[in-house]
Structure formats: C-alpha cells, structure tokens
Design a protein around this motif. Structure first.
Motif, PDB file in Angstrom:
ATOM      1  N   LEU A 103      -2.474  -0.222 -12.855  1.00  0.00           N
ATOM      2  CA  LEU A 103      -2.130  -0.864 -11.582  1.00  0.00           C
ATOM      3  C   LEU A 103      -3.378  -1.116 -10.747  1.00  0.00           C
ATOM      4  CD1 LEU A 103       1.115   1.154 -10.805  1.00  0.00           C
ATOM      5  CD2 LEU A 103       0.983  -1.306 -11.318  1.00  0.00           C
ATOM      6  N   PHE A 104      -4.272  -0.136 -10.703  1.00  0.00           N
ATOM      7  CA  PHE A 104      -5.535  -0.303  -9.995  1.00  0.00           C
ATOM      8  C   PHE A 104      -6.344  -1.460 -10.604  1.00  0.00           C
ATOM      9  CE2 PHE A 104     -10.105   0.510 -10.142  1.00  0.00           C
ATOM     10  CZ  PHE A 104     -10.411   0.477  -8.781  1.00  0.00           C
ATOM     11  N   HIS A 105      -6.445  -1.487 -11.917  1.00  0.00           N
ATOM     12  CA  HIS A 105      -7.220  -2.500 -12.624  1.00  0.00           C
ATOM     13  C   HIS A 105      -6.704  -3.909 -12.312  1.00  0.00           C
ATOM     14  CE1 HIS A 105      -9.607  -4.308 -15.807  1.00  0.00           C
ATOM     15  NE2 HIS A 105      -8.495  -4.817 -16.343  1.00  0.00           N
ATOM     16  N   ILE A 106      -5.408  -4.085 -12.274  1.00  0.00           N
ATOM     17  CA  ILE A 106      -4.815  -5.385 -11.947  1.00  0.00           C
ATOM     18  C   ILE A 106      -5.286  -5.838 -10.570  1.00  0.00           C
ATOM     19  CG2 ILE A 106      -2.641  -6.521 -11.340  1.00  0.00           C
ATOM     20  CD1 ILE A 106      -1.318  -4.766 -13.575  1.00  0.00           C
ATOM     21  N   VAL A 107      -5.232  -4.960  -9.592  1.00  0.00           N
ATOM     22  CA  VAL A 107      -5.629  -5.282  -8.219  1.00  0.00           C
ATOM     23  C   VAL A 107      -7.124  -5.563  -8.149  1.00  0.00           C
ATOM     24  CG1 VAL A 107      -5.805  -4.387  -5.863  1.00  0.00           C
ATOM     25  CG2 VAL A 107      -3.745  -3.931  -7.228  1.00  0.00           C
ATOM     26  N   GLU A 108      -7.902  -4.722  -8.783  1.00  0.00           N
ATOM     27  CA  GLU A 108      -9.365  -4.857  -8.730  1.00  0.00           C
ATOM     28  C   GLU A 108      -9.824  -6.166  -9.359  1.00  0.00           C
ATOM     29  OE1 GLU A 108     -13.393  -4.725 -10.057  1.00  0.00           O
ATOM     30  OE2 GLU A 108     -11.759  -4.396 -11.472  1.00  0.00           O
ATOM     31  N   VAL A 109      -9.272  -6.521 -10.489  1.00  0.00           N
ATOM     32  CA  VAL A 109      -9.664  -7.763 -11.162  1.00  0.00           C
ATOM     33  C   VAL A 109      -9.262  -8.972 -10.324  1.00  0.00           C
ATOM     34  CG1 VAL A 109      -9.171  -9.216 -13.175  1.00  0.00           C
ATOM     35  CG2 VAL A 109      -9.753  -6.802 -13.479  1.00  0.00           C
ATOM     36  N   GLU A 124     -14.034   1.430  -6.554  1.00  0.00           N
ATOM     37  CA  GLU A 124     -14.046   2.512  -7.527  1.00  0.00           C
ATOM     38  C   GLU A 124     -12.713   3.251  -7.546  1.00  0.00           C
ATOM     39  OE1 GLU A 124     -17.822   4.757  -7.871  1.00  0.00           O
ATOM     40  OE2 GLU A 124     -18.285   3.746  -5.962  1.00  0.00           O
ATOM     41  N   PHE A 125     -12.241   3.480  -8.747  1.00  0.00           N
ATOM     42  CA  PHE A 125     -10.959   4.158  -8.934  1.00  0.00           C
ATOM     43  C   PHE A 125     -10.941   5.534  -8.282  1.00  0.00           C
ATOM     44  CE2 PHE A 125      -8.025   6.719 -11.634  1.00  0.00           C
ATOM     45  CZ  PHE A 125      -6.847   6.127 -11.206  1.00  0.00           C
ATOM     46  N   LYS A 126     -12.067   6.214  -8.286  1.00  0.00           N
ATOM     47  CA  LYS A 126     -12.076   7.572  -7.727  1.00  0.00           C
ATOM     48  C   LYS A 126     -11.663   7.594  -6.249  1.00  0.00           C
ATOM     49  CE  LYS A 126     -17.034   7.670  -6.649  1.00  0.00           C
ATOM     50  NZ  LYS A 126     -18.304   8.304  -6.966  1.00  0.00           N
ATOM     51  N   HIS A 127     -11.759   6.449  -5.569  1.00  0.00           N
ATOM     52  CA  HIS A 127     -11.339   6.358  -4.171  1.00  0.00           C
ATOM     53  C   HIS A 127      -9.878   5.922  -4.032  1.00  0.00           C
ATOM     54  CE1 HIS A 127     -15.450   7.040  -3.033  1.00  0.00           C
ATOM     55  NE2 HIS A 127     -15.843   5.959  -3.669  1.00  0.00           N
ATOM     56  N   TYR A 128      -9.283   5.512  -5.149  1.00  0.00           N
ATOM     57  CA  TYR A 128      -7.908   5.000  -5.140  1.00  0.00           C
ATOM     58  C   TYR A 128      -7.088   5.645  -6.262  1.00  0.00           C
ATOM     59  CZ  TYR A 128     -10.018   1.592  -2.078  1.00  0.00           C
ATOM     60  OH  TYR A 128     -10.692   1.009  -1.042  1.00  0.00           O
ATOM     61  N   ASN A 129      -7.241   6.934  -6.421  1.00  0.00           N
ATOM     62  CA  ASN A 129      -6.614   7.625  -7.555  1.00  0.00           C
ATOM     63  C   ASN A 129      -5.238   8.212  -7.239  1.00  0.00           C
ATOM     64  OD1 ASN A 129      -7.454   9.664  -5.918  1.00  0.00           O
ATOM     65  ND2 ASN A 129      -8.716  10.700  -7.450  1.00  0.00           N
ATOM     66  N   LYS A 161      -2.433   4.838  -2.480  1.00  0.00           N
ATOM     67  CA  LYS A 161      -3.723   4.211  -2.173  1.00  0.00           C
ATOM     68  C   LYS A 161      -3.879   2.892  -2.931  1.00  0.00           C
ATOM     69  CE  LYS A 161      -6.283   8.398  -1.015  1.00  0.00           C
ATOM     70  NZ  LYS A 161      -7.426   9.256  -1.381  1.00  0.00           N
ATOM     71  N   VAL A 162      -3.420   2.852  -4.173  1.00  0.00           N
ATOM     72  CA  VAL A 162      -3.504   1.611  -4.949  1.00  0.00           C
ATOM     73  C   VAL A 162      -2.566   0.567  -4.348  1.00  0.00           C
ATOM     74  CG1 VAL A 162      -3.200   0.529  -7.213  1.00  0.00           C
ATOM     75  CG2 VAL A 162      -4.186   2.824  -7.054  1.00  0.00           C
ATOM     76  N   LYS A 163      -1.387   0.991  -3.937  1.00  0.00           N
ATOM     77  CA  LYS A 163      -0.433   0.072  -3.306  1.00  0.00           C
ATOM     78  C   LYS A 163      -1.016  -0.497  -2.020  1.00  0.00           C
ATOM     79  CE  LYS A 163       3.684  -1.702  -2.196  1.00  0.00           C
ATOM     80  NZ  LYS A 163       3.489  -3.095  -1.829  1.00  0.00           N
TER      81      LYS A 163
END
Length: 158
Positions: A42-48, A65-70, A74-76
């Motif tokens: 889910l994070f990867h989809i948003v980041e890309v 960085e994922f470590k800030h949105y783990n 936070k990803v939502k």
C-alpha cells in the motif's frame, strides 16, 4: 484517464478499510511475490504515484521512507494528502503537453506525460492484484476489482 485514477483511488480506499481489520502481524508479514508485505505494498503504491506525478510537474523529488509510514493509518493519511495534490494537477493540467518528454532523477530515460500516467494506473492495478492473491492466501475475500460493477464517485468526491 481521470476515470482510472478515480477507480484506483476507490479500490485503494477499500483496501485500506479491508486492511484495518488485520492484525499488525498480518500487515507486515513478508510474503512471496510483490514488494514484501500488505502494508508495504500500500505504501509503495502511494509512493510511486506521488513520485511520478511530482516528476511530471517538474517538482523536486521527495524521498518518502517507509520507516516514517510503517503504520496503516500513516500510509492512509499519506495517500489522502498526495491525492489532494494529484487531483489539483489532474483538474488543471492533465492534457497540457501530453507528448512532451519528461525525465526524472531515478531514471535515465525520458517518457511522455501520457506514458507516465498510464504507467501509474497500470502499476497500481498490478499491485492491487497482488493484494488480492495474498488475501486469498490468508483465507479472506479480496476487494472486488470490477470496473463496470462499481459505482464510481468522481474526482470531486475525493
């Protein structure tokens, strides 16, 4: 093109809701295929999506960085924040210079704006399929990806 962004966002929101019923263990468990875990996917989809849109706009790359949105929430929130920016872009300059070549810092090749937008859409659809496979592997019903059977909300709803 806007219709497919709307479709992807609607399906993504449904995956966020679906995921909220999982334990953290299930969300971060490393899985076969894809890009690691349900949460990271889910994070990867948003980041890309956000990176490529910023690239089209000629904006400076922001390293997310994922470590800030783990965590799922936070990803939502990240998704919602970038979606607002992307909606403004889609409403204002979607069809401007669609064949102009664009370069981004993480790739040495150049691409048309239209090709990048198609890539963003296809990228998310691909990873939504991966989430569907993982859902079945853990014995849960995945989110429907039917385009024609869903009531689309429209860009002004997001």
């Amino acid at each position: 093109m806007i219709t497919f962004f709307e479709y992807n966002w609607q399906v993504r929101d449904e995956w966020f809701e679906w995921s909220s019923n999982l334990t953290r263990e299930y969300l971060v468990e490393k899985r076969v295929g894809g890009v690691e875990s349900i949460l990271y996917t889910l994070f990867h989809i948003v980041e890309v999506e956000s990176s490529w849109i910023r690239g089209i706009q000629g904006k400076e790359e922001i390293l997310i960085e994922f470590k800030h949105y783990n965590e799922l929430e936070k990803v939502k929130k990240l998704s919602d924040t970038y979606r607002k920016e992307i909606i403004n872009f889609l409403k204002s300059s979607l069809y401007e210079s669609s064949n102009a070549l664009i370069t981004v810092p993480w790739d040495e090749d150049s691409y048309s704006k239209e090709d990048i937008l198609h890539h963003i859409i296809a990228h998310e659809i691909h990873y939504i399929g991966q989430l569907s496979i993982w859902a079945r592997e853990i014995g849960l019903k995945p989110i429907s990806t039917s385009f024609i059977e869903r009531e689309r909300r429209g860009i002004n709803h997001f």
